[in-house]
Design an enzyme around this catalytic site. Structure first.
Site: not given
Length: 285
Positions: A135, A100, A167, A200, A222
């Site tokens: 992410k 698995r 950011k 950013e 962005d």
């Protein structure tokens, strides 16, 4: 960094097996003698890009160093429904306890590599390159980013430790874009860190403010439209690396690439990828 990669993989595999086996694989213990040996073959059941072959071999050999692994394909190869990827030989207990984990890793990695390759193929005519983001799935980033690499994408940041990325929240908490850059630059110099600084920007005014300060290596643009991005790039020139982010997908990525931006970051490479269908089946002689 193969040694660090292997150390992190050992940690991941050891903990994943503990999670799955717990107090014991009682199904296998109840019906299979501990010294029984067997073979298993990985069947491909869906078209795509294969990823996780080297990981599968390492999983088996972490559990049983003497296990044999015979590959028929390699990472990054195209795969088609009906093909076989490898055959493994080990104790049956090892095969069943690793089954698995091997499938979970390879199915997930192959899905990411397949989606990444689609993005990379769209950029063949441009200088722009696709990069990944943070992410990722907690505790599985190592293999998700490896799958992006196998698919032809570029790994960007592995974590908070290998780049200074200012950011919007950092900028707001630091007291503005100029203050954030000055503090980050001073910190890098004081600690003698060989880290890039990226900042950013959310509009052309912020781009101009960054250009006035300097002291960064890359500017992130962005949620700029391709038209706004082109205007920003005309201001930046060759002074800094550039990265477009936000809202970039397979349908519009070429619009961004036409501007000449250095990188497009696409979180969807990982968080929108679908696992591909694979199965590991016993070989009965």
């Amino acid at each position: 960094m193969p040694n660090l990669f292997d150390e992190q993989l050992q940690f991941l595999v050891t903990n994943a097996l503990k999670e799955d086996i717990g107090s014991g694989d009682h199904t296998t213990l109840s019906c299979i003698p501990p010294d029984a040996r067997g073979k298993a073959v990985l069947h491909i059941k869906q078209d795509g890009i294969l990823a996780g072959m080297e990981i599968a071999e390492k999983i088996l050999k972490i559990k049983e160093p003497g296990a044999k692994f015979t590959p028929y394909k390699q990472d990054g190869d195209g795969m088609r429904d009906g093909e076989e990827a490898f055959i493994a030989e080990a104790t049956v207990h090892t095969i069943l306890q690793c089954e698995r984990l091997i499938l979970n890793c390879m199915q997930r990695m192959s899905g990411i590599a397949t989606l990444t390759r689609q993005y990379v193929d769209r950029l063949q005519r441009y200088k722009t390159r696709v990069i990944d983001t943070r992410k990722t799935t907690p505790n599985f980033r190592l293999l998700e980013k490896e799958a992006v690499r196998i698919g032809g994408g570029i790994n960007n940041r592995f974590g908070l430790y290998d780049m200074i990325l200012l950011k919007d929240n950092h900028i707001d908490y630091a007291g503005g874009i100029e203050a954030a850059i000055e503090k980050a630059s001073a910190y890098r110099q004081a600690h003698k860190l060989h880290l890039k600084i990226e900042v950013e920007t959310r509009n052309l005014d912020e781009v101009k403010r960054v250009l006035a300060v300097g002291k960064v290596d890359r500017i992130m643009l962005d949620n700029f439209t391709p038209r706004q991005l082109a205007e920003a790039l005309s201001l930046i020139g060759e002074r800094f690396e550039t990265e477009a982010s936000g809202g970039i997908n397979l349908n519009n990525i070429e619009d961004f690439a036409r501007t000449g931006v250095d990188y497009v970051s696409v979180g969807a490479l990982i968080h929108q990828a679908r696992s591909l269908d694979l199965s590991l089946k016993a070989v009965i002689l």
